[in-house]
Scaffold this motif. Structure first.
Motif, short mmCIF file in Angstrom:
data_model
loop_
_atom_site.label_atom_id
_atom_site.label_comp_id
_atom_site.label_asym_id
_atom_site.label_seq_id
_atom_site.Cartn_x
_atom_site.Cartn_y
_atom_site.Cartn_z
N THR A 57 0.86 -1.18 0.00
CA THR A 57 0.00 0.00 0.00
C THR A 57 0.89 1.23 0.00
O THR A 57 1.81 1.33 0.82
CB THR A 57 -0.93 0.03 1.23
OG1 THR A 57 -1.80 -1.09 1.18
CG2 THR A 57 -1.74 1.32 1.28
N VAL A 87 -2.41 -1.23 -3.43
CA VAL A 87 -3.34 -0.15 -3.09
C VAL A 87 -2.56 1.15 -3.10
O VAL A 87 -1.50 1.25 -2.48
CB VAL A 87 -4.00 -0.38 -1.72
CG1 VAL A 87 -4.93 0.77 -1.36
CG2 VAL A 87 -4.73 -1.71 -1.67
N GLU A 106 -3.19 5.27 -2.40
CA GLU A 106 -4.16 6.19 -1.80
C GLU A 106 -3.61 7.61 -1.72
O GLU A 106 -2.47 7.81 -1.30
CB GLU A 106 -4.49 5.75 -0.36
CG GLU A 106 -5.05 4.37 -0.25
CD GLU A 106 -5.20 3.91 1.20
OE1 GLU A 106 -4.41 4.35 2.07
OE2 GLU A 106 -6.11 3.12 1.47
N ASP A 148 -4.35 -7.44 -8.53
CA ASP A 148 -5.40 -6.47 -8.23
C ASP A 148 -4.76 -5.15 -7.83
O ASP A 148 -3.92 -5.13 -6.92
CB ASP A 148 -6.29 -6.97 -7.08
CG ASP A 148 -7.08 -8.21 -7.46
OD1 ASP A 148 -7.48 -8.32 -8.62
OD2 ASP A 148 -7.28 -9.07 -6.57
N SER A 175 -5.85 -1.24 -6.69
CA SER A 175 -6.90 -0.30 -6.29
C SER A 175 -6.29 1.08 -6.13
O SER A 175 -5.31 1.25 -5.39
CB SER A 175 -7.53 -0.73 -4.96
OG SER A 175 -8.21 -1.95 -5.10
N ARG A 230 -7.28 4.83 -4.87
CA ARG A 230 -8.30 5.52 -4.07
C ARG A 230 -7.87 6.97 -3.87
O ARG A 230 -6.77 7.23 -3.39
CB ARG A 230 -8.45 4.86 -2.70
CG ARG A 230 -8.85 3.40 -2.78
CD ARG A 230 -8.89 2.78 -1.40
NE ARG A 230 -9.10 1.35 -1.51
CZ ARG A 230 -8.60 0.46 -0.67
NH1 ARG A 230 -7.86 0.85 0.35
NH2 ARG A 230 -8.84 -0.82 -0.84
N THR A 243 -7.29 -6.89 -12.20
CA THR A 243 -8.41 -5.99 -11.92
C THR A 243 -7.87 -4.63 -11.47
O THR A 243 -7.00 -4.57 -10.61
CB THR A 243 -9.31 -6.56 -10.82
OG1 THR A 243 -9.80 -7.84 -11.23
CG2 THR A 243 -10.49 -5.64 -10.53
N THR A 271 -9.33 -1.07 -9.84
CA THR A 271 -10.47 -0.39 -9.22
C THR A 271 -10.09 1.06 -8.99
O THR A 271 -9.08 1.35 -8.35
CB THR A 271 -10.84 -1.06 -7.88
OG1 THR A 271 -11.13 -2.45 -8.12
CG2 THR A 271 -12.06 -0.38 -7.27
N THR A 284 -11.47 4.40 -7.27
CA THR A 284 -12.44 4.90 -6.30
C THR A 284 -12.10 6.35 -5.98
O THR A 284 -10.99 6.65 -5.51
CB THR A 284 -12.41 4.05 -5.01
OG1 THR A 284 -12.62 2.68 -5.35
CG2 THR A 284 -13.49 4.51 -4.04
N GLU A 341 -15.72 3.64 -9.31
CA GLU A 341 -16.63 4.09 -8.27
C GLU A 341 -16.41 5.56 -7.98
O GLU A 341 -15.30 5.96 -7.62
CB GLU A 341 -16.40 3.27 -6.99
CG GLU A 341 -16.56 1.78 -7.16
CD GLU A 341 -16.08 0.99 -5.95
OE1 GLU A 341 -15.23 1.48 -5.18
OE2 GLU A 341 -16.56 -0.13 -5.79
#
Length: 168
Positions: A53, A81, A83, A105, A107, A109, A132, A134, A136, A162
Protein backbone atom coordinates in the motif's frame (compact mmCIF):
# COMPACT_ATOMS: atom_id res chain seq x y z
CA UNK A 1 8.64 -8.61 15.72
CA UNK A 2 11.33 -7.61 13.25
CA UNK A 3 11.94 -3.86 12.70
CA UNK A 4 10.67 -4.18 9.11
CA UNK A 5 7.30 -5.53 10.29
CA UNK A 6 6.58 -2.91 12.95
CA UNK A 7 3.70 -0.61 12.23
CA UNK A 8 3.48 2.90 13.64
CA UNK A 9 0.23 4.31 15.09
CA UNK A 10 -0.98 5.73 11.74
CA UNK A 11 -0.87 2.27 10.13
CA UNK A 12 2.38 2.81 8.24
CA UNK A 13 5.13 0.21 8.12
CA UNK A 14 7.48 3.03 7.07
CA UNK A 15 7.09 6.76 6.42
CA UNK A 16 9.20 8.59 3.82
CA UNK A 17 10.02 12.20 3.08
CA UNK A 18 10.51 13.37 -0.50
CA UNK A 19 14.29 13.25 -0.06
CA UNK A 20 14.10 9.46 0.50
CA UNK A 21 14.49 6.95 -2.34
CA UNK A 22 10.98 5.58 -2.99
CA UNK A 23 12.23 2.73 -5.19
CA UNK A 24 14.71 1.52 -2.56
CA UNK A 25 12.06 1.81 0.17
CA UNK A 26 9.68 -0.36 -1.87
CA UNK A 27 12.37 -2.99 -2.36
CA UNK A 28 13.03 -3.12 1.40
CA UNK A 29 9.33 -3.12 2.39
CA UNK A 30 7.93 -6.46 3.55
CA UNK A 31 5.09 -8.07 1.61
CA UNK A 32 1.76 -6.34 2.44
CA UNK A 33 3.63 -3.40 3.97
CA UNK A 34 2.20 0.11 4.07
CA UNK A 35 4.53 2.83 2.80
CA UNK A 36 3.39 6.32 3.76
CA UNK A 37 4.65 9.33 1.83
CA UNK A 38 4.87 12.75 3.42
CA UNK A 39 4.02 15.75 1.24
CA UNK A 40 6.38 16.30 -1.68
CA UNK A 41 7.41 14.94 -5.08
CA UNK A 42 8.83 11.43 -5.44
CA UNK A 43 10.50 9.77 -8.42
CA UNK A 44 8.22 7.37 -10.29
CA UNK A 45 8.99 4.61 -12.75
CA UNK A 46 8.38 1.93 -10.12
CA UNK A 47 8.05 -1.79 -10.80
CA UNK A 48 5.88 -3.30 -8.07
CA UNK A 49 6.62 -6.98 -7.36
CA UNK A 50 4.90 -7.61 -4.01
CA UNK A 51 1.67 -6.64 -2.28
CA UNK A 52 1.97 -3.09 -0.97
CA UNK A 53 0.00 0.00 0.00
CA UNK A 54 1.30 3.45 -0.97
CA UNK A 55 -0.45 6.13 1.10
CA UNK A 56 -0.07 9.87 0.66
CA UNK A 57 0.03 12.05 3.77
CA UNK A 58 -0.63 15.49 2.32
CA UNK A 59 0.04 16.74 -1.23
CA UNK A 60 2.04 13.86 -2.72
CA UNK A 61 3.15 13.59 -6.36
CA UNK A 62 4.85 10.56 -7.91
CA UNK A 63 6.42 11.72 -11.19
CA UNK A 64 8.08 9.45 -13.77
CA UNK A 65 9.54 12.47 -15.60
CA UNK A 66 8.36 11.21 -19.04
CA UNK A 67 10.71 8.16 -18.88
CA UNK A 68 8.43 5.15 -18.18
CA UNK A 69 5.14 4.17 -16.53
CA UNK A 70 4.76 5.69 -13.07
CA UNK A 71 3.70 2.27 -11.70
CA UNK A 72 4.30 -1.04 -13.47
CA UNK A 73 2.70 -4.27 -12.21
CA UNK A 74 3.79 -7.22 -14.34
CA UNK A 75 3.59 -10.07 -11.79
CA UNK A 76 0.68 -12.30 -10.83
CA UNK A 77 -1.06 -12.62 -7.50
CA UNK A 78 -0.27 -9.37 -5.72
CA UNK A 79 -2.54 -6.68 -4.31
CA UNK A 80 -1.50 -3.05 -4.74
CA UNK A 81 -3.34 -0.15 -3.09
CA UNK A 82 -2.48 3.48 -3.86
CA UNK A 83 -4.16 6.19 -1.80
CA UNK A 84 -4.19 10.00 -1.90
CA UNK A 85 -1.42 10.68 -4.43
CA UNK A 86 -1.04 12.22 -7.89
CA UNK A 87 0.52 10.00 -10.57
CA UNK A 88 2.03 12.09 -13.37
CA UNK A 89 4.76 12.27 -15.97
CA UNK A 90 4.35 8.66 -17.06
CA UNK A 91 5.30 7.70 -20.61
CA UNK A 92 5.10 4.08 -21.73
CA UNK A 93 3.99 2.08 -24.77
CA UNK A 94 0.65 1.57 -22.94
CA UNK A 95 -0.39 2.79 -19.51
CA UNK A 96 1.50 5.96 -18.65
CA UNK A 97 0.47 6.13 -14.99
CA UNK A 98 -0.33 2.44 -14.43
CA UNK A 99 0.62 -0.50 -16.62
CA UNK A 100 -0.99 -3.70 -15.31
CA UNK A 101 0.09 -6.75 -17.32
CA UNK A 102 0.10 -9.31 -14.50
CA UNK A 103 -2.92 -11.06 -13.01
CA UNK A 104 -2.99 -8.86 -9.92
CA UNK A 105 -5.40 -6.47 -8.23
CA UNK A 106 -4.67 -2.74 -8.18
CA UNK A 107 -6.90 -0.30 -6.29
CA UNK A 108 -6.47 3.44 -6.70
CA UNK A 109 -8.30 5.52 -4.07
CA UNK A 110 -8.45 9.31 -4.09
CA UNK A 111 -5.75 9.37 -6.79
CA UNK A 112 -5.24 11.95 -9.54
CA UNK A 113 -3.88 10.57 -12.81
CA UNK A 114 -2.86 13.48 -15.02
CA UNK A 115 -0.19 14.39 -17.53
CA UNK A 116 0.62 10.81 -18.58
CA UNK A 117 0.84 9.29 -22.06
CA UNK A 118 0.80 6.02 -23.93
CA UNK A 119 3.35 6.30 -26.75
CA UNK A 120 2.15 3.37 -28.87
CA UNK A 121 -1.10 1.83 -27.70
CA UNK A 122 -3.69 3.26 -25.43
CA UNK A 123 -4.45 3.95 -21.87
CA UNK A 124 -2.63 7.21 -21.45
CA UNK A 125 -3.35 6.93 -17.72
CA UNK A 126 -4.18 3.24 -17.17
CA UNK A 127 -3.63 0.12 -19.26
CA UNK A 128 -4.84 -3.21 -17.91
CA UNK A 129 -4.18 -6.38 -19.86
CA UNK A 130 -4.98 -8.81 -17.02
CA UNK A 131 -6.04 -8.53 -13.41
CA UNK A 132 -8.41 -5.99 -11.92
CA UNK A 133 -8.13 -2.21 -11.61
CA UNK A 134 -10.47 -0.39 -9.22
CA UNK A 135 -10.72 3.40 -9.36
CA UNK A 136 -12.44 4.90 -6.30
CA UNK A 137 -12.86 8.69 -6.01
CA UNK A 138 -10.20 9.18 -8.68
CA UNK A 139 -9.72 11.94 -11.22
CA UNK A 140 -8.32 10.91 -14.62
CA UNK A 141 -7.62 13.94 -16.81
CA UNK A 142 -5.23 15.49 -19.33
CA UNK A 143 -3.61 12.22 -20.43
CA UNK A 144 -2.72 11.16 -24.00
CA UNK A 145 -3.02 7.82 -25.77
CA UNK A 146 -3.67 6.48 -29.25
CA UNK A 147 -6.62 4.18 -28.46
CA UNK A 148 -7.72 5.81 -25.22
CA UNK A 149 -6.38 8.87 -23.44
CA UNK A 150 -7.67 7.76 -20.05
CA UNK A 151 -8.17 4.05 -19.47
CA UNK A 152 -7.80 1.03 -21.76
CA UNK A 153 -8.90 -2.40 -20.56
CA UNK A 154 -7.74 -5.19 -22.83
CA UNK A 155 -7.71 -8.99 -22.99
CA UNK A 156 -9.03 -10.50 -19.73
CA UNK A 157 -8.72 -7.50 -17.41
CA UNK A 158 -11.54 -6.04 -15.32
CA UNK A 159 -12.22 -2.41 -14.48
CA UNK A 160 -14.33 -1.13 -11.59
CA UNK A 161 -15.06 2.61 -11.40
CA UNK A 162 -16.63 4.09 -8.27
CA UNK A 163 -17.39 7.79 -7.82
CA UNK A 164 -14.60 8.89 -10.20
CA UNK A 165 -14.21 11.45 -12.99
CA UNK A 166 -12.63 10.53 -16.32
CA UNK A 167 -12.09 13.34 -18.85
CA UNK A 168 -10.01 13.81 -22.02
Amino acid sequence: VSPEARVNPDGCTRTLTSSDDLGAALEALPDRGVLCLQAGTYEGGLRLTRSVTLRGLGEVVVDADDRRAVLDVAVDGIVVVVERVTLTGGSAPSGGALALTGRSDVSLRDVRLEGNRARQGGGGAVYAEQGTVTLTRCRVQDNEGGKAAGVLVDSVAELVIEDSLLTG
